[in-house]
Design a protein around this motif. Structure first.
Motif, PDB file in Angstrom:
ATOM      1  N   ALA A   1       1.707  -1.538  -0.329  1.00 18.04           N
ATOM      2  CA  ALA A   1       0.154  -0.093   0.524  1.00 18.04           C
ATOM      3  C   ALA A   1       1.276   1.292  -0.348  1.00 18.04           C
ATOM      4  CB  ALA A   1      -1.105   0.211   1.156  1.00 18.04           C
ATOM      5  N   ILE A   2       0.368   2.146  -0.716  1.00 19.05           N
ATOM      6  CA  ILE A   2       1.418   3.348  -1.168  1.00 19.05           C
ATOM      7  C   ILE A   2       0.619   4.603  -0.115  1.00 19.05           C
ATOM      8  CG2 ILE A   2       2.207   4.749  -2.792  1.00 19.05           C
ATOM      9  CD1 ILE A   2       2.188   2.026  -4.002  1.00 19.05           C
ATOM     10  N   GLY A   3       1.041   5.033   0.828  1.00 17.76           N
ATOM     11  CA  GLY A   3       0.590   6.468   0.748  1.00 17.76           C
ATOM     12  C   GLY A   3       1.137   7.523   1.053  1.00 17.76           C
ATOM     13  N   ASP A   4       0.482   8.735   1.189  1.00 16.99           N
ATOM     14  CA  ASP A   4       1.281   9.896   0.859  1.00 16.99           C
ATOM     15  C   ASP A   4       2.791   9.735   1.686  1.00 16.99           C
ATOM     16  OD1 ASP A   4      -0.800  10.769   0.209  1.00 16.99           O
ATOM     17  OD2 ASP A   4      -1.651  11.633   1.437  1.00 16.99           O
ATOM     18  N   ARG A   5       3.305   9.288   2.342  1.00 20.15           N
ATOM     19  CA  ARG A   5       4.590   9.708   2.916  1.00 20.15           C
ATOM     20  C   ARG A   5       5.211   8.152   3.361  1.00 20.15           C
ATOM     21  NH1 ARG A   5       3.770  14.357   7.023  1.00 20.15           N
ATOM     22  NH2 ARG A   5       2.995  16.067   5.204  1.00 20.15           N
ATOM     23  N   GLU A   6       4.246   6.999   3.086  1.00 21.27           N
ATOM     24  CA  GLU A   6       4.896   5.487   3.260  1.00 21.27           C
ATOM     25  C   GLU A   6       4.589   4.573   2.200  1.00 21.27           C
ATOM     26  OE1 GLU A   6       4.262   5.177   7.290  1.00 21.27           O
ATOM     27  OE2 GLU A   6       2.363   4.476   6.792  1.00 21.27           O
ATOM     28  N   MET A   7       4.755   3.946   1.658  1.00 19.22           N
ATOM     29  CA  MET A   7       5.172   2.837   1.781  1.00 19.22           C
ATOM     30  C   MET A   7       4.654   1.521   2.541  1.00 19.22           C
ATOM     31  SD  MET A   7       6.549   0.004  -1.073  1.00 19.22           S
ATOM     32  CE  MET A   7       8.062  -0.495   0.408  1.00 19.22           C
ATOM     33  N   ARG A   8       3.975   0.323   2.578  1.00 23.75           N
ATOM     34  CA  ARG A   8       3.743  -0.484   3.294  1.00 23.75           C
ATOM     35  C   ARG A   8       3.544  -1.810   3.040  1.00 23.75           C
ATOM     36  NH1 ARG A   8       0.431   3.676   4.432  1.00 23.75           N
ATOM     37  NH2 ARG A   8      -0.991   2.636   3.381  1.00 23.75           N
TER      38      ARG A   8
END
Length: 133
Positions: free
Chosen positions: A6-13
């Motif tokens: 999952a790619i968010g605004d500030r990180e990849m999980r």
């Protein structure tokens, strides 16, 4: 497959579930986007093995079949979750918990493109903010 990215605004999980979590003895990792150097797709057999990554702690390895878990020591530590896949997603980082993350995911080309776009977008925003200061 029970590997998700999952790619968010500030990180990849990265989350490992089911058999992937069991084999890797790891539930996943979160990486700030500003620590990601590149995301690409490679044939599994072409992924270079990092220096010192013969050390598996913890994980599961059966040559040519499965490679799951944490390998090596900092700064060359790698996280692998690969089981019988001809192509894998390879994420290279700088200054993160893992220097390289190698994953079997359903659509590695799409995910690599999404990561690259998110990283490039963050670089543009950072550049824009610095230029405007």
């Amino acid at each position: 497959m029970s590997v998700s990215v999952a790619i968010g605004d500030r990180e990849m999980r990265v989350r490992l579930g089911g058999i992937d979590r069991l084999l890797a003895i790891n539930g996943g990792v979160t990486v700030p986007l500003n620590r990601i150097v590149s995301a690409s797709v490679m044939p599994r057999q072409s992924v270079p093995v990092g220096e010192g990554t013969w050390l598996r702690a913890p994980g599961t390895h059966l040559p040519g079949v499965v490679r799951h878990g944490s390998y090596g020591r900092e700064p060359n530590r790698e996280l692998w979750a690969v089981f019988g896949s001809p192509e894998v997603l390879v994420v290279e980082t700088d200054g993160a918990e893992y220097a390289r993350i190698v994953l079997r995911v359903p659509d590695p080309q799409r995910i690599a493109a999404e990561i690259t776009a998110a990283v490039d977008g963050g670089a543009d925003e950072a550049g824009g903010a610095a230029a405007g200061s």
